[in-house]
Design a protein around this motif. Structure first.
Motif, PDB file in Angstrom:
ATOM      1  N   UNK B 128      15.290  55.192  70.048  1.00  0.00           N
ATOM      2  CA  UNK B 128      16.150  54.641  69.000  1.00  0.00           C
ATOM      3  C   UNK B 128      16.769  55.743  68.153  1.00  0.00           C
ATOM      4  N   UNK B 129      17.832  55.377  67.484  1.00  0.00           N
ATOM      5  CA  UNK B 129      18.399  56.259  66.478  1.00  0.00           C
ATOM      6  C   UNK B 129      17.427  56.295  65.311  1.00  0.00           C
ATOM      7  N   UNK B 131      16.852  57.447  61.359  1.00  0.00           N
ATOM      8  CA  UNK B 131      17.604  57.865  60.173  1.00  0.00           C
ATOM      9  C   UNK B 131      17.038  59.163  59.631  1.00  0.00           C
ATOM     10  N   UNK B 132      17.908  60.023  59.157  1.00  0.00           N
ATOM     11  CA  UNK B 132      17.512  61.274  58.527  1.00  0.00           C
ATOM     12  C   UNK B 132      17.617  61.047  57.029  1.00  0.00           C
ATOM     13  N   UNK B 226      25.013  64.083  59.146  1.00  0.00           N
ATOM     14  CA  UNK B 226      25.382  62.840  59.825  1.00  0.00           C
ATOM     15  C   UNK B 226      24.555  61.668  59.312  1.00  0.00           C
ATOM     16  N   UNK B 227      23.234  61.857  59.268  1.00  0.00           N
ATOM     17  CA  UNK B 227      22.382  60.781  58.777  1.00  0.00           C
ATOM     18  C   UNK B 227      21.500  60.141  59.830  1.00  0.00           C
ATOM     19  N   UNK B 228      21.723  60.415  61.118  1.00  0.00           N
ATOM     20  CA  UNK B 228      20.775  59.896  62.098  1.00  0.00           C
ATOM     21  C   UNK B 228      20.775  60.787  63.325  1.00  0.00           C
ATOM     22  N   UNK B 229      19.658  60.769  64.041  1.00  0.00           N
ATOM     23  CA  UNK B 229      19.585  61.554  65.273  1.00  0.00           C
ATOM     24  C   UNK B 229      19.010  60.686  66.383  1.00  0.00           C
ATOM     25  N   UNK B 230      19.330  61.026  67.624  1.00  0.00           N
ATOM     26  CA  UNK B 230      18.731  60.345  68.764  1.00  0.00           C
ATOM     27  C   UNK B 230      18.593  61.348  69.902  1.00  0.00           C
ATOM     28  N   UNK B 233      21.795  63.086  71.379  1.00  0.00           N
ATOM     29  CA  UNK B 233      22.902  63.643  70.597  1.00  0.00           C
ATOM     30  C   UNK B 233      23.072  65.141  70.803  1.00  0.00           C
TER      31      UNK B 233
END
Lengths: 370, 307
Positions: B128-129, B131-132, B226-230, B233
């Motif tokens: 899942x993505x 959130x950062x 960005x605010x999210x990682x997966x 990416x």
């Protein structure tokens, strides 16, 4: 050596064939195909949880025509290529009923194979109108269409008399389809569309898009797509002080958007199927989910439950396990399910399905608007 | 006036992304400069850096640490440490045994490593993505005209400043230090350098470690921005950084910086004036044009065939 190897191979294949035959005689296999992994796996969780529960409960009540339902699960990662592979595996495994797929872009190619191979498919989540537009006999759904959902969103935005609206989508079948429906509804109402453009699914940098939205001075932004992109757009828009109201389809309405967008998710508008889990007649079912530690409030949990139930009811109504007979029974009957009374039209769509506008909150809860 | 502000805002957006691309591109360009191979697993090293930083931040916050600079520095060090060891290990496991073979062999090994690392993170961290947390919020607002207001966030400033510090440190390291001099010698002629007593294996390991550490810095910065990682990416970021490295001239460190900035600005201008849909078309179109008309890149030197 060679002969003994041959013997071994024959023995193994014979026993496999026997096992397969024994399996098919005693049980009815229900394939569940959806994303177990990948960026939208949380919707897959809803689908699997709902379908498993239905199978469990139907079996506890004596099964279908005396036979037990057996779940066979497949992961399509919500990827169209993977969905085709999954569909072929289903065919090889001899499964004749499928609950799935979830993403419209997966359901579309997979449904070609199911129709050709005589497999009955009920999708609990794919809303793209094109899926049932091809005159297929074995393709059904337990969810409404973008052509119903888009106008609900469009009419809501129009009722707020906005100055200018931007419509963004993720260029995928589902996202672009629904965004187009929203844009057309807004145009008919005479609302000015400041921009209509796509973003790349999986992209992370939306700073340029946000700047563009700021300059276009929009007060409403509609996003057709899924939560990973909208979550980031919301968050980056908040960073850049963009003052606009965002709205999205049911593909953005799950708690994962809160982990990405945080506070920025507060006030997001989402069109969703009505909360079936809040209906009085579903309370014993809700308790069954809660007893298993699962959450029945996701938009696709009870639609998946209903999909399994419809297959079971269809088999009983047709008094046959032939998918074509079952399809005919589904079209002619009327069925009581947790998502209400289901009746099918010729295309395989439900005769009525309602979408409701909800306001999303930063703690992951939602409240109905209007 | 508003048009100018709009242009400047898009320029800021582009330079922010561009400087992060430049940080990742350094890893490609240094490795290519020294052993002439393209390390396709580098994007994954960047992704692992971002995940490590996120885990460190979450852990430190859970321990009750509240002083932001300390959290960031510790997270950055953790990310650099893990990514560097990963970079070093990847070289030892996948590249050193096949070094000196046909060019295709290390390339395939690199692609295999990239797929392996992606799937490893898939399994270990879920697909899942995530959130950062937004640790650096707010920014300056200025130059408002009508309804448009320019903004420069503290996060963007952090990215510029950190990139500047890293690049300066790297340039000083390459031009002044003993190891840096050895790096330059090895990149000019590997065989000769080893005849003159330079431990080339050590220098090659050092190159991978430096590249991976810079990618980890980019991972932390872009994760926050960005605010999210997966787990996927790193792949596209890696391709973009590779494009940046080729654009600037692969093998040239200033080239990687320039290439990153040009690519970032080109992307944001495309999204700003055309449409976001064409962003990747423009960046990879740029790659094709450069390969066709100036294969050595903007700052690359034409390669003299060594006999």
């Amino acid at each position: 050596m060679t002969t003994s190897l041959k013997k071994l191979v024959t023995a193994v294949s014979a026993s496999v064939a026997l096992m397969g035959a024994g399996h098919a005689a005693a049980d009815i296999q229900i394939g569940i195909a959806g994303p177990m992994t990948g960026p939208v796996a949380q919707y897959g969780d809803m689908q699997f949880s709902g379908a498993r529960m239905a199978i469990e409960q139907i079996n506890a009540n004596g099964g279908v025509m005396g036979e037990k339902l057996v779940a066979v699960e497949y992961d399509d990662v919500c990827d169209p290529k993977q969905a085709v592979t999954v569909a072929n595996r289903l065919v090889n495994d001899g499964v004749r009923y499928v609950i799935g797929h979830l993403c419209s872009s997966s359901t579309q190619p997979a449904s070609d194979i199911y129709e050709d191979e005589g497999i009955l498919m009920v999708t609990p989540a794919s809303t793209s109108p094109e899926i049932t537009e091809r005159g297929y006999e074995l393709i059904f759904r337990t969810i409404g269409l973008d052509s119903m959902q888009g106008p609900v969103a469009g009419n809501y935005i129009a009722s707020q008399s906005p100055k200018r609206v931007a419509v963004i989508h993720d260029k995928q079948q589902y996202g672009e389809g629904i965004a187009t429906a929203v844009r057309d509804t807004l145009k008919d109402k005479g609302i000015e569309i400041a921009m209509f453009e796509g973003v790349t699914a999986g992209d992370k940098d939306f700073s340029s898009l946000v700047t563009k939205l700021k300059q276009a001075d929009v007060d409403y932004v509609y996003f057709g797509g899924y939560h990973p992109e909208l979550g980031l757009i919301l968050r980056q828009a908040r960073q850049a002080n963009l003052d606009a109201k965002f709205m999205g389809p049911e593909g953005v309405g799950n708690k994962d958007i809160n982990t990405i967008a945080g506070e920025a998710a507060e006030g997001l508008l989402v069109t969703l199927p009505p909360s079936f889990d809040e209906k009085a007649e579903n309370q014993s079912l809700v308790q069954a989910f809660e007893a298993k530690g699962e959450d029945p409030s996701g938009p696709f949990v009870l639609t998946s439950y209903a999909a399994v139930q419809l297959v079971a009811d269809g088999i009983e109504a047709a008094e046959s396990t032939d998918p074509f007979d079952v399809a005919a029974a589904l079209r002619s009957g009327s069925f009581e399910t947790p998502i209400g009374t289901v009746q099918y039209d010729k295309a395989g769509d439900m005769k009525s399905f309602e979408f409701v506008v909800y306001e999303w909150h930063s703690d992951g809860s939602k409240t109905p608007v209007n | 006036m508003q048009d100018l502000l709009y242009f400047s805002q898009q320029l800021i957006n582009g330079l922010t992304i561009g400087s992060a691309y430049a940080l990742i591109a350094i890893g490609y360009t240094m490795v290519y400069g020294i052993i002439g191979m393209i390390n396709f697993a580098h994007g994954e090293i960047y992704m692992i850096g971002a995940y490590t930083a996120l885990i460190a931040i979450t852990g430190l916050t859970a321990l009750g640490l509240a002083w932001l600079p300390l959290i960031l520095v510790v997270a950055l060090l953790c990310a650099m440490l893990v990514s560097s060891s990963m970079g070093w290990a990847v070289e030892r496991v996948a590249y050193r045994p096949v070094r000196g073979r046909h060019r295709l062999i290390p390339l395939i090994s690199a692609i295999g490593m990239s797929i392996f690392l992606q799937n490893y993170v898939h399994l270990a961290q879920g697909s899942r993505n995530v959130g950062f947390p937004a640790l650096i919020e707010g920014g300056f607002n200025f130059g408002s005209d009508g309804n448009f207001q320019m903004s420069l966030s503290y996060m963007q400033i952090t990215i510029f400043v950190t990139t500047l510090i890293c690049m300066t440190a790297l340039s000083l390291f390459i031009s002044r230090s003993r190891t840096g001099r050895a790096c330059r010698a090895v990149s000019q002629d590997l065989g000769m350098a080893s005849l003159l007593g330079i431990d080339t294996n050590r220098i090659i390991s050092a190159t991978f470690i430096i590249g991976a550490a810079l990618a980890a810095v980019a991972g932390l910065l872009l994760g926050m921005y960005y605010g999210s990682i997966d787990p996927l990416f790193g792949f596209i970021a890696g391709l973009k950084a590779f494009t940046a490295a080729v654009l600037g001239g692969i093998g040239s460190i200033p080239g990687a910086m320039l290439g990153g900035l040009i690519l970032g600005v080109a992307e944001s201008m495309t999204s700003g004036y055309l449409s976001g849909e064409y962003k990747d078309v423009v960046s990879f179109g740029l790659l094709i044009l450069i390969l066709l008309f100036k294969p050595t890149g903007l700052l690359g030197k034409p390669e003299v065939e060594k006999i």
